[in-house]
Design a protein around this motif. Structure first.
Motif, PDB file in Angstrom:
ATOM      1  N   MET A 217       0.826  -1.201   0.000  1.00  0.00           N
ATOM      2  CA  MET A 217       0.000   0.000   0.000  1.00  0.00           C
ATOM      3  C   MET A 217       0.867   1.262   0.000  1.00  0.00           C
ATOM      4  O   MET A 217       0.634   2.203  -0.770  1.00  0.00           O
ATOM      5  N   ALA A 218       1.912   1.258   0.836  1.00  0.00           N
ATOM      6  CA  ALA A 218       2.787   2.433   0.918  1.00  0.00           C
ATOM      7  C   ALA A 218       3.514   2.670  -0.392  1.00  0.00           C
ATOM      8  O   ALA A 218       3.673   3.815  -0.834  1.00  0.00           O
ATOM      9  N   ARG A 219       3.961   1.579  -1.027  1.00  0.00           N
ATOM     10  CA  ARG A 219       4.680   1.730  -2.287  1.00  0.00           C
ATOM     11  C   ARG A 219       3.774   2.320  -3.366  1.00  0.00           C
ATOM     12  O   ARG A 219       4.191   3.179  -4.145  1.00  0.00           O
ATOM     13  N   LYS A 220       2.534   1.851  -3.411  1.00  0.00           N
ATOM     14  CA  LYS A 220       1.581   2.384  -4.387  1.00  0.00           C
ATOM     15  C   LYS A 220       1.334   3.872  -4.152  1.00  0.00           C
ATOM     16  O   LYS A 220       1.330   4.674  -5.083  1.00  0.00           O
ATOM     17  N   PHE A 221       1.128   4.245  -2.912  1.00  0.00           N
ATOM     18  CA  PHE A 221       0.825   5.641  -2.631  1.00  0.00           C
ATOM     19  C   PHE A 221       2.057   6.524  -2.812  1.00  0.00           C
ATOM     20  O   PHE A 221       1.935   7.709  -3.128  1.00  0.00           O
ATOM     21  N   THR A 222       3.249   5.951  -2.625  1.00  0.00           N
ATOM     22  CA  THR A 222       4.455   6.721  -2.907  1.00  0.00           C
ATOM     23  C   THR A 222       4.597   6.947  -4.406  1.00  0.00           C
ATOM     24  O   THR A 222       4.984   8.032  -4.860  1.00  0.00           O
ATOM     25  N   HIS A 223       4.263   5.919  -5.206  1.00  0.00           N
ATOM     26  CA  HIS A 223       4.225   6.096  -6.659  1.00  0.00           C
ATOM     27  C   HIS A 223       3.254   7.225  -7.023  1.00  0.00           C
ATOM     28  O   HIS A 223       3.553   8.080  -7.866  1.00  0.00           O
ATOM     29  N   ILE A 224       2.095   7.219  -6.387  1.00  0.00           N
ATOM     30  CA  ILE A 224       1.062   8.217  -6.687  1.00  0.00           C
ATOM     31  C   ILE A 224       1.559   9.620  -6.343  1.00  0.00           C
ATOM     32  O   ILE A 224       1.404  10.571  -7.125  1.00  0.00           O
ATOM     33  N   SER A 225       2.174   9.779  -5.164  1.00  0.00           N
ATOM     34  CA  SER A 225       2.689  11.094  -4.763  1.00  0.00           C
ATOM     35  C   SER A 225       3.775  11.572  -5.723  1.00  0.00           C
ATOM     36  O   SER A 225       3.831  12.751  -6.078  1.00  0.00           O
ATOM     37  N   THR A 226       4.641  10.646  -6.138  1.00  0.00           N
ATOM     38  CA  THR A 226       5.707  11.010  -7.076  1.00  0.00           C
ATOM     39  C   THR A 226       5.129  11.430  -8.423  1.00  0.00           C
ATOM     40  O   THR A 226       5.602  12.389  -9.046  1.00  0.00           O
ATOM     41  N   LEU A 227       4.084  10.727  -8.878  1.00  0.00           N
ATOM     42  CA  LEU A 227       3.459  11.072 -10.158  1.00  0.00           C
ATOM     43  C   LEU A 227       2.769  12.435 -10.085  1.00  0.00           C
ATOM     44  O   LEU A 227       2.770  13.191 -11.060  1.00  0.00           O
ATOM     45  N   LEU A 228       2.185  12.757  -8.942  1.00  0.00           N
ATOM     46  CA  LEU A 228       1.589  14.087  -8.777  1.00  0.00           C
ATOM     47  C   LEU A 228       2.662  15.164  -8.910  1.00  0.00           C
ATOM     48  O   LEU A 228       2.438  16.210  -9.541  1.00  0.00           O
ATOM     49  N   GLN A 229       3.820  14.910  -8.309  1.00  0.00           N
ATOM     50  CA  GLN A 229       4.926  15.853  -8.426  1.00  0.00           C
ATOM     51  C   GLN A 229       5.393  15.958  -9.879  1.00  0.00           C
ATOM     52  O   GLN A 229       5.710  17.044 -10.380  1.00  0.00           O
ATOM     53  N   TYR A 230       5.423  14.833 -10.563  1.00  0.00           N
ATOM     54  CA  TYR A 230       5.832  14.790 -11.968  1.00  0.00           C
ATOM     55  C   TYR A 230       4.868  15.610 -12.833  1.00  0.00           C
ATOM     56  O   TYR A 230       5.281  16.389 -13.697  1.00  0.00           O
TER      57      TYR A 230
END
Length: 771
Positions: free
Chosen positions: A243-256
């Motif tokens: 779950m944490a890895r998925k949400f970290t991907h999501i946060s990084t994509l928002l920054q992208y």
């Protein structure tokens, strides 16, 4: 009576520096010869061991803050986290280029932080680590952001390694939060009282230990030690990691996506507004009542223009200016178009992919329901990303249409202006069909009409250029929304009662800009990210005694180590100067809440490695209170067999005399710190270095700790004298049912300490006496 040997050993000094501003926090990198320093001006400094050379400095900024309160390194040494007290924010900074990669707000100022890596392994987690990149099978690789963007090479560093690491933050009012990968909140704590002074999460995720300072009614500080059972995270380690890895991907994509939109705004040039501004000036200065579009249509159909229009074209716009404007529009639109296709759409697709997988997780209630995933919030996030994708696609259509319109319009106007100048018109430009004339006429009718309301808001009557309105970071509606008349799909949706409100269709927000829809998407996803955080209520074990009425100085806190039976243990080091000024107390508590824990203190002390404690000691008044840096071996003390029977109905100071002691000999492992009022120390046992900071927080010395005696002058004579006049120490045995320890956490990581001189109260099970 406390005294020091007359001679000293050979800790080779490798650096010394006078700093212009007092240092508040310092922490060694767990991987490299780097130390991070934060001073009173809010500046973050990175220094290398060699000659204490500065690598870079990050000055305070208006968007972050100026009061750094805590530091922590990510376990891989690539990211540095620091907290800001004045703005209540936590910042993640890239170590390579001193770039701020991520900022998130906190409810309370952060007073301490700890960043650890989970070492617990299981088969399910290992399979996840091996298959974590499966998204690459379905998604194209995100293209690198344009090099003009400063963070282009660093943005993906936020993800870091696949293995789970957790950033623990503590602050006022018992505020404690846990962030997976330093970005995604997985847990919050309630029921903790006081201000957090130090904290540590065990690497097996079974417990979290916290030291807080509670103020009594008469404002006297009392130190409390609290251990929380975080077994839910440990039991659900595989699920938490996924779950944490998925949400970290999501946060990084928002920054992208945010950076991609920033690049698009930079690609849009102010020169594109020249046509609108010059047409407005033309309307305000001309004497006739005819409409601007009528004047251009007359030029198009009859080849005749009024003196005012001719002056506008020939004097203000000019043939050369028209050519330059056409090239700028084409270049700018092409750049924006490429960014939308390659970055915005690719990032949105990846965001939808990861959110859809999280939605699948929350439907697996047996595994993920205890972690608090909210299916409704995730569904809302998916819908918001879909709306953003639709708006990006709408912008593509506007760009495509504008490029065709402007190309035809500028080609015709360029020929018309050449004729006004009576210059030669190239044959290839002189051919204009009836279809071309109709196309330009439609463009003039749609884009060259005056708008009085627009003048009040923008200072111009016209909106010939339609792309810029999508990139404005404003809440106002689009000045010229796209014309959807004749769109068969929209007509079908409006006439269909079943599809009109269907959750399967993403809302399009035709009146809003791309920035507005992006902010709305970020807000919805941010709420989605907050939902899964587990809440823990702390409970002190009834068997753990509470210390009151004793002044305690906590020096360093909560190193977790394995004992002989491979059980994880927490340690805390402290001293009680009013009770036993010559004793260091070491408290041990098992990371499993069914086991016990540890503590330490003097001027300052740090665990150097598995068998050694690094301490800054201060001499008596007879010795002019000289400061000494020393290495204290712990092996014989930790293996002490004599046990102390704690009387829970008595205070610690009432029975401290009954605590048994163990003789220890330092030998030659010490060095006097001449001409320096040393107060604090930071060490890295892996790199065999120590950094000593003075009481005024300005004077720093760096030492290599494991140096052969012959490297320094007079080492042999020093050692001979030190053998006779060694620095002795004594230590109590462990409490009932407790076990000795051997190893500390990997990497020898030292948490950055905020240096404060306060009186504290704590409990103790073992003590070490300096004699």
């Amino acid at each position: 009576e406390s005294r020091f040997p007359s001679e000293q050993s050979s800790f080779r000094q490798v650096g010394e520096k006078q700093l212009p501003n007092p240092v508040l926090c310092m922490a060694w990198s767990p991987k490299r010869d780097l130390i991070a320093l934060a001073n009173t001006t809010g500046e973050l400094l990175l220094h290398r061991l060699a000659s204490f050379q500065r690598v870079w400095s990050l000055p305070p900024s208006e968007c972050t803050g100026k009061e750094i309160t805590a530091l922590a390194w990510r376990p891989d040494g690539k990211i540095l986290a620091f907290s800001l007290g004045d703005t209540k924010q936590v910042v993640l900074c890239g170590v390579e280029k001193a770039e701020i990669l991520h900022v998130f707000p906190m409810q309370h100022p952060v007073t301490c932080m700890h960043w650890m890596e989970v070492t617990e392994e299981n088969s399910a987690l290992s399979s996840f680590y091996n298959s974590e990149d499966e998204s690459k099978l379905f998604l194209p690789k995100l293209p690198t952001l344009p090099k003009s963007e400063e963070k282009s090479d660093e943005i993906m560093n936020l993800l870091g390694e696949v293995r789970l690491n957790v950033l623990v933050l503590g602050g006022d009012a018992g505020f404690v939060e846990l962030y997976a990968y330093g970005m995604y909140k997985i847990a919050t704590l309630t029921g903790v009282s006081g201000t957090c002074r130090s904290l540590s999460l065990s690497s097996d995720l079974k417990s979290l230990s916290v030291i807080t300072e509670v103020r009594s009614a008469d404002n006297n500080p009392e130190i409390c030690y609290i251990q929380l059972d975080t077994g839910l995270l440990s039991d659900c380690l595989s699920e938490v990691t996924r779950m944490a890895r998925k949400f970290t991907h999501i946060s990084t994509l928002l920054q992208y996506l945010h950076l991609s939109l920033t690049c698009m705004c930079e690609a849009w040039e102010d020169i594109l507004m020249q046509m609108d501004l010059r047409l407005t000036k033309f309307v305000q200065e001309k004497n006739t009542n005819t409409q601007v579009q009528d004047e251009f249509l007359e030029l198009l159909l009859w080849g005749q223009s009024s003196p005012e229009l001719q002056a506008l074209l020939m004097n203000q716009l000019t043939v050369k200016g028209l050519k330059k404007l056409g090239q700028s529009i084409e270049s700018s639109y092409s750049s924006i178009q490429k960014l939308v296709i390659s970055h915005l759409q690719s990032g949105s697709e990846a965001l939808l992919y990861h959110l859809s997988e999280v939605k699948g997780m929350c439907l697996w209630k047996q595994k993920f329901e205890p972690l608090g995933l909210d299916s409704a919030a995730i569904e809302g996030a998916i819908t918001a990303v879909g709306s953003f994708s639709l708006k990006a696609n709408e912008l593509l259509q506007v760009i495509d249409k504008s490029m065709k319109n402007f190309k035809a319009f500028f080609r015709w106007l360029y020929v018309a202006m050449l004729r006004m100048c009576e210059e030669h018109v190239p044959p290839e430009l002189n051919k204009m069909t009836q279809k071309d004339i109709a196309f330009v006429a439609d463009f003039l009718s749609e884009h060259f009409s005056e708008n009085e309301e627009l003048f009040d808001r923008k200072g111009k009557y016209f909106n010939v250029e339609r792309v810029g309105q999508y990139l404005k970071d404003e809440d106002e509606d689009l000045v010229s929304p796209p014309n959807t008349k004749g769109n068969q799909w929209l007509k079908f949706l409006q006439e269909s009662t079943h599809l009109k409100e269907s959750p399967l269709l993403f809302p399009s927000f035709p009146q809003k800009s791309l920035h507005f829809v992006k902010r709305m998407m970020e807000s919805v996803i941010e709420q989605c990210l907050q939902k899964p955080a587990v809440s823990f209520v702390c409970c002190l074990p009834s068997s753990f005694p509470r210390v009151t009425g004793v002044c305690v100085n906590v020096i360093c806190f909560l190193r977790y180590r394995w004992n002989d039976k491979k059980a994880k243990m927490h340690y805390v080091l402290f001293c009680m100067p009013e009770v036993s000024p010559s004793k260091l107390y070491l408290l041990r508590k098992g990371t499993d809440p069914n086991r016990p824990n540890y503590i330490y203190s003097c001027l300052d002390a740090r665990f150097y490695d598995d068998e050694m404690l690094t301490v800054v000691l201060q001499g008596s008044e007879e010795e002019n209170r000289r400061r000494v840096l020393a290495q204290l071996p712990l092996a014989s003390a930790l293996s002490c067999e004599t046990e102390f029977n704690w009387q829970t109905h008595l205070r610690l100071d009432q029975q401290s005399g009954a605590i048994p002691c163990q003789e220890l000999v330092l030998g030659n492992q010490w060095r006097e710190l001449e001409s320096m009022k040393a107060q604090f120390v930071a060490v890295n046992g892996i790199r065999k270095v120590a950094c000593v900071l003075s009481a005024n927080l300005r004077h720093i010395r760096v030492f290599e700790m494991d140096v052969e005696d012959e490297d320094d002058e007079g080492a042999d004579s020093q050692n001979a004298s030190a053998d006779q006049d060694g620095l002795d120490a004594s230590m109590t045995s462990q409490g009932p049912g407790e076990e000795s320890v051997e190893a500390e956490d990997e990497g020898g990581e030292q948490k950055g300490a905020v240096f404060q001189k306060t009186e504290e109260h704590l409990e103790s099970e073992e003590a070490l006496e300096l004699s």
